[in-house]
Design an enzyme around this catalytic site. Structure first.
Site, mmCIF file in Angstrom:
data_model
loop_
_atom_site.group_PDB
_atom_site.id
_atom_site.type_symbol
_atom_site.label_atom_id
_atom_site.label_comp_id
_atom_site.label_asym_id
_atom_site.label_seq_id
_atom_site.Cartn_x
_atom_site.Cartn_y
_atom_site.Cartn_z
ATOM 1 C CG ASN A 112 46.619 30.561 35.646
ATOM 2 O OD1 ASN A 112 46.672 30.447 36.865
ATOM 3 N ND2 ASN A 112 47.180 31.565 35.001
ATOM 4 C CG HIS A 115 52.246 32.555 41.206
ATOM 5 N ND1 HIS A 115 52.149 33.738 40.538
ATOM 6 C CD2 HIS A 115 53.359 32.654 41.986
ATOM 7 C CE1 HIS A 115 53.150 34.534 40.906
ATOM 8 N NE2 HIS A 115 53.899 33.892 41.792
#
Length: 137
Positions: A112, A115
């Site tokens: 993704n 962070h």
């Protein structure tokens, strides 16, 4: 001024979108106070994500985070933690708002792209994990 930690994860580094992601931070009022590109060791990744050790995805998360270099940075600005989380978007890129980093650059809930610290308390711990005080300008 708050500080928060950002990690541009291996998938985004591999896609060569580091500059595009950094531009999102800077264009939205966050200043880069420190930055470096590192290759996490297994021990590094396990220590950093120790809070998730008992979760079923821990092993896959560690493998992913050591699969290539990451860019870690300290972002600084007003409400830096919340601003960074807003810029990142939802953890699952399918649920991330259009124009967020994850909507634009993430492949999946696992890969993704970024962070970001989820609180000021965690930001302080995460920054100290990667940076000595003298490195933060």
């Amino acid at each position: 001024m708050e500080q928060t930690l950002s990690i541009i994860k291996p998938d985004a580094v591999k896609k060569n979108v580091i500059g595009k992601i950094i531009d999102r931070f800077e264009s939205n009022g966050l200043r880069i106070a420190a930055m470096k590109k590192v290759q996490l060791s297994r021990a590094d990744a396990e220590a950093f994500y120790a809070v998730h050790k008992e979760r079923p995805f821990f092993g896959e998360l560690v493998e992913f985070m050591i699969s290539g270099p990451v860019v870690v940075s300290v972002l600084e600005g007003e409400n830096a933690v919340a601003k960074n989380r807003e810029l990142m978007g939802a953890t699952d890129p399918k649920e991330a708002a259009p124009g967020t980093i994850r909507a634009d650059f993430a492949e999946s809930i696992d890969a993704n792209a970024v962070h970001g610290s989820d609180s000021l308390e965690n930001a302080e711990k995460e920054i100290a994990f990667f940076f000595a005080r003298r490195e933060i300008l």
